[in-house]
Scaffold this active site. Structure first.
Site, PDB file in Angstrom:
ATOM      1  N   GLY A  93      -5.886  -4.043  -1.752  1.00 13.34           N
ATOM      2  CA  GLY A  93      -6.156  -4.312  -0.346  1.00 13.34           C
ATOM      3  C   GLY A  93      -7.259  -5.311  -0.119  1.00 13.34           C
ATOM      4  N   ARG A 138     -14.166   3.885   1.922  1.00 10.62           N
ATOM      5  CA  ARG A 138     -13.483   2.615   1.653  1.00 10.62           C
ATOM      6  C   ARG A 138     -12.211   2.517   2.511  1.00 10.62           C
ATOM      7  NH1 ARG A 138      -8.106   0.944  -0.300  1.00 10.62           N
ATOM      8  NH2 ARG A 138      -8.356  -1.053  -1.334  1.00 10.62           N
ATOM      9  N   VAL A 139     -12.030   1.365   3.121  1.00 14.04           N
ATOM     10  CA  VAL A 139     -10.815   1.110   3.892  1.00 14.04           C
ATOM     11  C   VAL A 139     -10.110  -0.082   3.255  1.00 14.04           C
ATOM     12  CG1 VAL A 139      -9.920   0.377   6.144  1.00 14.04           C
ATOM     13  CG2 VAL A 139     -11.780   2.048   6.034  1.00 14.04           C
ATOM     14  N   THR A 160       1.530   1.793  -1.357  1.00 15.06           N
ATOM     15  CA  THR A 160       1.590   1.914   0.093  1.00 15.06           C
ATOM     16  C   THR A 160       3.031   1.838   0.506  1.00 15.06           C
ATOM     17  OG1 THR A 160      -0.515   0.763   0.344  1.00 15.06           O
ATOM     18  CG2 THR A 160       0.963   0.679   2.238  1.00 15.06           C
ATOM     19  N   THR A 176      -0.909   4.734   3.725  1.00 10.76           N
ATOM     20  CA  THR A 176      -1.315   4.916   2.320  1.00 10.76           C
ATOM     21  C   THR A 176      -2.507   5.864   2.207  1.00 10.76           C
ATOM     22  OG1 THR A 176      -1.942   3.678   0.322  1.00 10.76           O
ATOM     23  CG2 THR A 176      -3.002   3.010   2.342  1.00 10.76           C
ATOM     24  N   SER A 178       0.631   8.619  -3.523  1.00 11.69           N
ATOM     25  CA  SER A 178      -0.194   7.518  -3.040  1.00 11.69           C
ATOM     26  C   SER A 178      -0.108   7.342  -1.530  1.00 11.69           C
ATOM     27  CB  SER A 178       0.246   6.220  -3.729  1.00 11.69           C
ATOM     28  OG  SER A 178       1.600   5.980  -3.468  1.00 11.69           O
ATOM     29  N   THR A 201       1.447  -4.596   0.022  1.00  5.71           N
ATOM     30  CA  THR A 201       0.994  -3.504  -0.827  1.00  5.71           C
ATOM     31  C   THR A 201       0.194  -4.119  -1.975  1.00  5.71           C
ATOM     32  OG1 THR A 201       1.687  -1.637  -2.199  1.00  5.71           O
ATOM     33  CG2 THR A 201       3.164  -3.526  -2.156  1.00  5.71           C
ATOM     34  N   GLY A 202      -0.607  -3.290  -2.621  1.00  4.98           N
ATOM     35  CA  GLY A 202      -1.409  -3.784  -3.736  1.00  4.98           C
ATOM     36  C   GLY A 202      -2.881  -3.766  -3.399  1.00  4.98           C
TER      37      GLY A 202
HETATM   38  N1  ASP Z   1      -2.967  -1.667  -0.287  1.00  2.52           N
HETATM   39  C1  ASP Z   1      -3.432  -0.340  -0.591  1.00  2.52           C
HETATM   40  C2  ASP Z   1      -4.941  -0.319  -0.484  1.00  2.52           C
HETATM   41  O1  ASP Z   1      -5.582  -1.255  -0.886  1.00  2.52           O
HETATM   42  C3  ASP Z   1      -2.999   0.185  -1.915  1.00  2.52           C
HETATM   43  C4  ASP Z   1      -1.669  -0.240  -2.457  1.00  2.52           C
HETATM   44  O2  ASP Z   1      -0.766  -0.610  -1.721  1.00  2.52           O
HETATM   45  O3  ASP Z   1      -1.479  -0.222  -3.670  1.00  2.52           O
HETATM   46  O4  ASP Z   1      -5.466   0.678  -0.063  1.00  2.52           O
END
Ligand code: ASP
Length: 331
Positions: free
Chosen positions: A241, A215-216, A187, A205, A85, A238-239
Site C-alpha cells: 500500500g 498503520r493505514v 486485498t 483488507t 487477509s 492490491t499489494g
Molecule cells: N494493499 C494492502 C495494504 O497495503 C495489502 C495488499 O493488498 O496486499 O494494506
C-alpha cells in the site's frame, strides 16, 4: 466524420513518419491485447474474487446497481474466516489487534471510507454508511467503531485462535516482512459496470500482517486503493500500500484511461511509475508486489502487476466467471 483534432493529430503523425521513420518504428512496442467484456461485468482481485464475483453477479444479472453488487461481492471474503487477509479472520497488527481498512465509491462520486476499524466484520458496509449517512467521507479508529455501533453493526472478536498463535510466534522475532504473493497481506478490490452502464468500486483488507498499530494502507484511500469516474472507468489496487499511495495509483490508472490508454496499458504505466519511484529510492523490487485491475466504460478490462503470481477474477454473461493470470513487469 473526421474531427479537426483527429485530423491535426493524423497530420502530425504523418509528418513524423516522413521525417523520422527509423526512430519511430524502432520504438514500436507490441500491442497489448484487450480484454473485451460485455455489460454488466465485474472484476476483482485474487482467487477469492471468484466467490466474490458470484455474489456480485446475483445483483448485476437482475439489472441491479453496481454499487450494491460490489458491496455484496466483497462481503463474501470479509465474512469468510478462511480468508486471512480480509475482514473476519484477517491477521492482526503487531499488538495483536485486527484492524480493517475499506472504501467504496459510486457513479456519482459519492465516497465513504473507514480505516483502522476494529471488531466489525464488514468494514465495507460501514464505509457505505459513512458515505450515505454522514457529512464526511472517512472515519478512523475508535470514531469509526463508535459510528458503526451507532448504526447497529455488531461488535465481534475478529481474532482467530490461529491468528493469535501466529502472532505469538511472530513476536519471537518481531520481524516485519510482507512477502510478495503470500497471503500475509492481500486485498479484495472489486469494480463493476452494471446493465445501466454505471460504474462503482469497493476495496477492503486487514492490510499487512503485523503492521504497526495505526498503520493505514492504500485500500481505504480513495485515489490510491480505488478510484471510479463514471465517465471513464474504474481501477483498484492490491499489494504494498505504501507504494500505491505514493503514486495515487488507482486515480493514476483512471487518468491514463482518460488519456486514451486501454485498461491494461494504463495499469502497466502505473506499475512502471511505481518501479521508477522504488528505484529512485534505491529500494529492491524483489519483495514488492503491486497489482492493478481496471475496467472502462465500454466494458474493456485489464490488469498488470509487478511480479508474477497476481491473478484476478472476471465475470460477464459471455464468458462466465474466470480467473486470469495478470501480465507482469519483472520477467
Ligand atoms: N494493499 C494492502 C495494504 O497495503 C495489502 C495488499 O493488498 O496486499 O494494506
Amino acid at each position: 466524420m473526421t474531427s479537426r483534432r483527429t485530423f491535426v493529430r493524423f497530420s502530425a503523425l504523418a509528418a513524423a513518419i516522413t521525417i523520422l521513420p527509423d526512430k519511430l518504428f524502432a520504438k514500436t512496442v507490441p500491442a497489448i491485447p484487450l480484454g473485451k467484456g460485455t455489460k454488466p461485468i465485474v472484476l476483482s482481485t485474487w482467487r477469492f474474487g471468484i466467490e466474490a464475483n458470484q455474489a456480485a453477479w446475483e445483483v448485476l444479472k437482475n439489472g441491479g446497481r453496481a454499487l450494491d453488487a460490489v458491496e455484496a461481492g466483497v462481503r463474501v471474503p470479509e465474512g469468510d474466516p478462511k480468508e486471512r487477509s480480509v475482514g473476519y479472520g484477517g491477521r492482526p497488527d503487531r499488538d495483536g489487534r485486527v484492524t480493517l481498512d475499506a472504501c467504496i465509491m459510486d457513479e456519482f462520486a459519492n465516497i465513504g471510507s473507514v480505516a483502522c476499524l476494529e471488531y466489525i466484520k464488514h468494514p465495507i458496509s460501514v464505509a457505505r454508511a459513512v458515505m450515505e449517512k454522514t457529512p464526511h467521507v472517512m472515519l478512523v479508529g475508535d470514531g469509526a467503531l463508535q459510528f458503526a455501533l451507532s448504526q447497529g453493526f455488531q461488535k465481534e472478536n475478529l481474532l482467530l485462535e490461529e491468528s493469535e498463535k501466529e502472532w505469538k510466534e511472530w513476536l519471537k522475532t518481531s520481524k516485519y516482512q510482507p512477502i510478495a504473493n503470500i497471503e500475509n497481506h492481500d486485498t479484495i478490490g472489486m469494480i463493476a459496470l452494471d446493465a445501466n452502464g454505471n460504474l462503482s468500486g469497493a476495496c477492503t483488507t486487514s492490510g499487512m500482517a503485523f503492521k504497526m498499530h495505526g498503520r493505514v494502507g492504500d485500500s481505504p484511500i480513495i485515489g490510491a486503493g480505488l478510484y471510479v469516474d463514471n465517465e471513464i472507468g474504474a481501477a483498484t489496487a492490491t499489494g504494498h500500500g505504501e507504494e500505491v499511495i505514493r503514486t495515487a495509483g488507482s486515480h493514476l490508472v483512471v487518468e491514463l484511461m482518460r488519456q486514451g490508454k486501454s485498461p491494461k496499458a494504463a495499469c502497466k504505466e502505473a506499475v512502471d511509475r511505481i518501479v521508477k519511484l522504488v528505484e529512485r529510492r534505491e529500494k529492491s523490487l524483489k519483495d514488492i508486489q503491486i497489482g492493478f485491475i481496471a475496467l472502462n466504460k465500454a466494458g474493456e478490462y485489464g490488469a498488470y502487476c509487478l511480479q508474477s503470481g497476481f491473478n484476478y477474477a472476471v465475470y460477464d454473461q459471455n464468458e462466465g466467471n474466470r480467473l486470469i493470470d495478470s501480465d507482469y513487469f519483472l520477467k
